[in-house]
Scaffold this motif. Structure first.
Motif, PDB file in Angstrom:
ATOM      1  N   GLU A  16       0.795  -1.130   0.262  1.00  0.00           N
ATOM      2  CA  GLU A  16      -0.048  -0.097   0.203  1.00  0.00           C
ATOM      3  C   GLU A  16       0.710   1.307  -0.188  1.00  0.00           C
ATOM      4  OE1 GLU A  16      -3.112  -0.049   2.981  1.00  0.00           O
ATOM      5  OE2 GLU A  16      -3.456   2.231   2.588  1.00  0.00           O
ATOM      6  N   ILE A  17       1.900   1.139   0.654  1.00  0.00           N
ATOM      7  CA  ILE A  17       3.129   2.270   0.711  1.00  0.00           C
ATOM      8  C   ILE A  17       3.415   3.035  -0.574  1.00  0.00           C
ATOM      9  CG2 ILE A  17       4.871   3.332   1.851  1.00  0.00           C
ATOM     10  CD1 ILE A  17       4.078   1.295   4.251  1.00  0.00           C
ATOM     11  N   ILE A  18       4.086   1.843  -0.965  1.00  0.00           N
ATOM     12  CA  ILE A  18       4.338   1.520  -2.327  1.00  0.00           C
ATOM     13  C   ILE A  18       3.525   2.046  -3.417  1.00  0.00           C
ATOM     14  CG2 ILE A  18       6.027   0.462  -4.267  1.00  0.00           C
ATOM     15  CD1 ILE A  18       7.378  -1.316  -1.920  1.00  0.00           C
ATOM     16  N   ILE A  71      11.275   3.566   3.465  1.00  0.00           N
ATOM     17  CA  ILE A  71      10.300   2.841   4.435  1.00  0.00           C
ATOM     18  C   ILE A  71       9.724   1.994   5.264  1.00  0.00           C
ATOM     19  CG2 ILE A  71       8.321   2.158   3.205  1.00  0.00           C
ATOM     20  CD1 ILE A  71       8.687   2.099   0.696  1.00  0.00           C
ATOM     21  N   GLY A  72      10.212   2.658   6.645  1.00  0.00           N
ATOM     22  CA  GLY A  72      10.810   1.940   7.652  1.00  0.00           C
ATOM     23  C   GLY A  72       9.594   3.018   9.073  1.00  0.00           C
ATOM     24  N   GLY A  73      11.273   2.188  10.032  1.00  0.00           N
ATOM     25  CA  GLY A  73      11.050   3.366  11.241  1.00  0.00           C
ATOM     26  C   GLY A  73      11.773   3.675  11.383  1.00  0.00           C
ATOM     27  N   ASP A  74      12.442   4.505  12.869  1.00  0.00           N
ATOM     28  CA  ASP A  74      13.598   4.552  13.063  1.00  0.00           C
ATOM     29  C   ASP A  74      15.235   3.609  12.328  1.00  0.00           C
ATOM     30  OD1 ASP A  74      12.144   7.063  13.448  1.00  0.00           O
ATOM     31  OD2 ASP A  74      12.285   6.347  15.579  1.00  0.00           O
ATOM     32  N   GLY A  93      11.796   9.940   5.890  1.00  0.00           N
ATOM     33  CA  GLY A  93      12.027   9.042   5.753  1.00  0.00           C
ATOM     34  C   GLY A  93       9.651   8.514   5.762  1.00  0.00           C
ATOM     35  N   ILE A  94       9.211   7.463   5.160  1.00  0.00           N
ATOM     36  CA  ILE A  94       8.186   7.334   5.357  1.00  0.00           C
ATOM     37  C   ILE A  94       7.746   6.671   6.933  1.00  0.00           C
ATOM     38  CG2 ILE A  94       5.811   6.355   4.409  1.00  0.00           C
ATOM     39  CD1 ILE A  94       7.460   7.402   1.915  1.00  0.00           C
ATOM     40  N   ASN A  95       7.221   6.504   7.867  1.00  0.00           N
ATOM     41  CA  ASN A  95       7.151   5.957   8.841  1.00  0.00           C
ATOM     42  C   ASN A  95       5.820   4.589   8.929  1.00  0.00           C
ATOM     43  OD1 ASN A  95       7.183   4.414  11.297  1.00  0.00           O
ATOM     44  ND2 ASN A  95       5.784   6.544  12.113  1.00  0.00           N
ATOM     45  N   ALA A  96       6.726   4.024   8.439  1.00  0.00           N
ATOM     46  CA  ALA A  96       6.144   2.271   8.797  1.00  0.00           C
ATOM     47  C   ALA A  96       6.272   1.509   9.859  1.00  0.00           C
ATOM     48  CB  ALA A  96       6.062   1.231   7.274  1.00  0.00           C
ATOM     49  N   GLY A  97       6.823   2.182  10.783  1.00  0.00           N
ATOM     50  CA  GLY A  97       7.024   1.560  11.753  1.00  0.00           C
ATOM     51  C   GLY A  97       6.350   1.849  12.818  1.00  0.00           C
ATOM     52  N   VAL A 105       7.040  10.754   7.862  1.00  0.00           N
ATOM     53  CA  VAL A 105       6.004  11.375   7.721  1.00  0.00           C
ATOM     54  C   VAL A 105       5.210   9.848   7.551  1.00  0.00           C
ATOM     55  CG1 VAL A 105       5.331  10.808   4.571  1.00  0.00           C
ATOM     56  CG2 VAL A 105       7.453  12.022   5.293  1.00  0.00           C
ATOM     57  N   PRO A 106       4.027  10.349   8.101  1.00  0.00           N
ATOM     58  CA  PRO A 106       2.889   9.270   8.372  1.00  0.00           C
ATOM     59  C   PRO A 106       1.949   8.718   6.999  1.00  0.00           C
ATOM     60  CG  PRO A 106       2.321  10.696   9.523  1.00  0.00           C
ATOM     61  CD  PRO A 106       3.257  11.340   8.595  1.00  0.00           C
ATOM     62  N   GLN A 107       1.789   6.980   6.834  1.00  0.00           N
ATOM     63  CA  GLN A 107       1.436   6.482   5.920  1.00  0.00           C
ATOM     64  C   GLN A 107       0.455   7.558   5.242  1.00  0.00           C
ATOM     65  OE1 GLN A 107       0.776   1.416   6.332  1.00  0.00           O
ATOM     66  NE2 GLN A 107       1.721   2.308   8.049  1.00  0.00           N
ATOM     67  N   GLU A 108      -0.681   7.528   6.479  1.00  0.00           N
ATOM     68  CA  GLU A 108      -1.446   8.639   5.934  1.00  0.00           C
ATOM     69  C   GLU A 108      -1.432   9.515   5.193  1.00  0.00           C
ATOM     70  OE1 GLU A 108      -1.424   8.667   9.188  1.00  0.00           O
ATOM     71  OE2 GLU A 108      -1.087   6.154   8.711  1.00  0.00           O
TER      72      GLU A 108
END
Ligand SMILES: NC(=O)c1ccc[n+]([C@@H]2O[C@H](COP(=O)([O-])OP(=O)(O)OC[C@H]3O[C@@H](n4cnc5c(N)ncnc54)[C@H](O)[C@@H]3O)[C@@H](O)[C@H]2O)c1
Ligand SMILES: Nc1ncnc2c1ncn2[C@@H]1O[C@H](COP(=O)(O)OP(=O)(O)OP(=O)(O)O)[C@@H](O)[C@H]1O
Length: 294
Positions: A16-18, A71-74, A93-97, A105-108
């Motif tokens: 979904e993120i990609i 794409i991930g966490g810290d 950084g897109i936060n998937a964590g 950056v939150p996924q939403e």
């Protein structure tokens, strides 16, 4: 715009993120290059409609890249910094964590915030790093002898405390008798150092924090020092070795080795959007705004 994309893990929400990233990218001219291991996994999952070029290591990244998306966490952001090194490529950084203190950056918000990079509507938050040097430096460090969060010394194979003799610009400071000692950058001040009672530094503070881990010298307190200080640590222990960590990476070093720690001559540039600035992150992620009294 040439953009590198990196992730450590493939989870159920990765697709979904990609897909959100690609939805934004199709409105712009973008050259996408995936990190090879991440690419292998997403190819297996058959979520890409065409093949993409890959990069294998930091050596494949150069000044032609405009942006590095993590794409991930810290933890993934810390790994991203090991790819970018001194290349000055901004990291987004897109936060998937879970916490996502560095991956802001939150996924939403991908569809809302990602277009801002093409409109150049973002700031760069330059982050200080620390470098480590010592005689007989471990080759396994493979030039990854720097940390974005912190450099830590700690005990190995023993429950006994270690003694950490500490010098600042050649002057004796203290011999900490503790489980370990953290030398933290402003970025790392919200990580391990915070858990050990250290203060939070804003990213632009030209300071470092020395935070002992469970010191038995009860008067020892976290100390804020200028970031151009040359720090020397020497660990004594009942064991022959102690541990040194640089962010998520860890090595064993002979005791009595003089560890030389100082600020690196390059910085890591994090992309910062309006409303996702450090102070917003502090309130949101450390729940400062949750006190209903104010
Ligand atoms: N007791 C502790 O608090 C403790 C112990 C060891 C390591 N750490 C931190 O974990 C980092 C390594 O991350 P990892 O993913 O490999 O380990 P991990 O999986 O144990 O994650 C550690 C946690 O620290 C958070 N974190 C990392 N950097 C941060 C920062 N700059 N500000 C706020 N939170 C941050 C992450 O979001 C994660 O929730 C280290 O650099 C250190 O700062 C914390
Ligand atoms: N590419 C990804 N796609 C989907 N989820 C991911 C991805 N990368 C990481 N995650 C999720 O985030 C979790 C944590 O990732 P990571 O190790 O990067 O961060 P962390 O250091 O544990 O920090 P945080 O507290 O921010 O999650 C993973 O266990 C996983 O659930």
């Amino acid at each position: 715009m040439k953009i590198a994309i990196y992730g450590q893990y493939y989870k159920e929400n990765t697709q979904e993120i990609i897909s959100k990233i690609f939805t934004v990218f199709k409105n712009y001219t973008v050259e996408i290059v995936f990190e090879s291991n991440f690419y292998k996994v997403i190819e297996e999952e058959k979520i890409l409609q065409q093949p993409f070029p890959i990069f294998n290591s930091h050596k494949d990244l150069d000044g032609s890249f405009d942006m590095f998306i993590s794409i991930g966490g810290d933890g993934t952001m810390l790994r991203a910094a090991t790819f970018v090194r001194d290349k000055n490529i901004p990291i987004l950084g897109i936060n998937a964590g879970r916490l996502g203190f560095l991956a802001t950056v939150p996924q939403e918000s991908i569809e809302k915030l990602l277009p801002l990079i093409f409109e150049k509507n973002y700031n760069i938050s330059s982050r200080t790093l620390l470098s480590l040097d010592y005689e007989g430096k471990d080759e396994s460090l493979d030039n990854l002898d720097y940390a974005l969060n912190e450099i830590t010394v700690s005990r190995k194979d023993t429950t006994s405390m270690i003694t950490v003799e500490t010098r600042l610009d050649g002057d004796y400071l203290n011999s900490y008798w503790a489980d370990g000692l953290i030398i933290s950058t402003p970025t790392g001040s919200t990580g391990y150092s915070l858990s050990c009672g250290g203060p939070i530094l804003t990213p632009g503070a030209n300071s470092l924090v020395i935070t002992p881990i469970a010191p038995h010298n009860l008067n020892a307190r976290p100390l804020v020092i200028p970031d151009d200080t040359y720090i020397e640590l020497k660990v004594s222990s009942r064991e022959e070795q102690h541990l040194v960590s640089l962010d998520s990476r860890i090595i064993a070093v002979e005791t009595e080795t003089i560890l030389k720690i100082q600020k690196t001559d390059f910085k890591i540039n994090l992309v910062e959007f309006p409303h996702e600035k450090f102070l917003d992150t502090l309130r949101k992620k450390l729940l400062w705004g949750e006190d209903k009294r104010n």
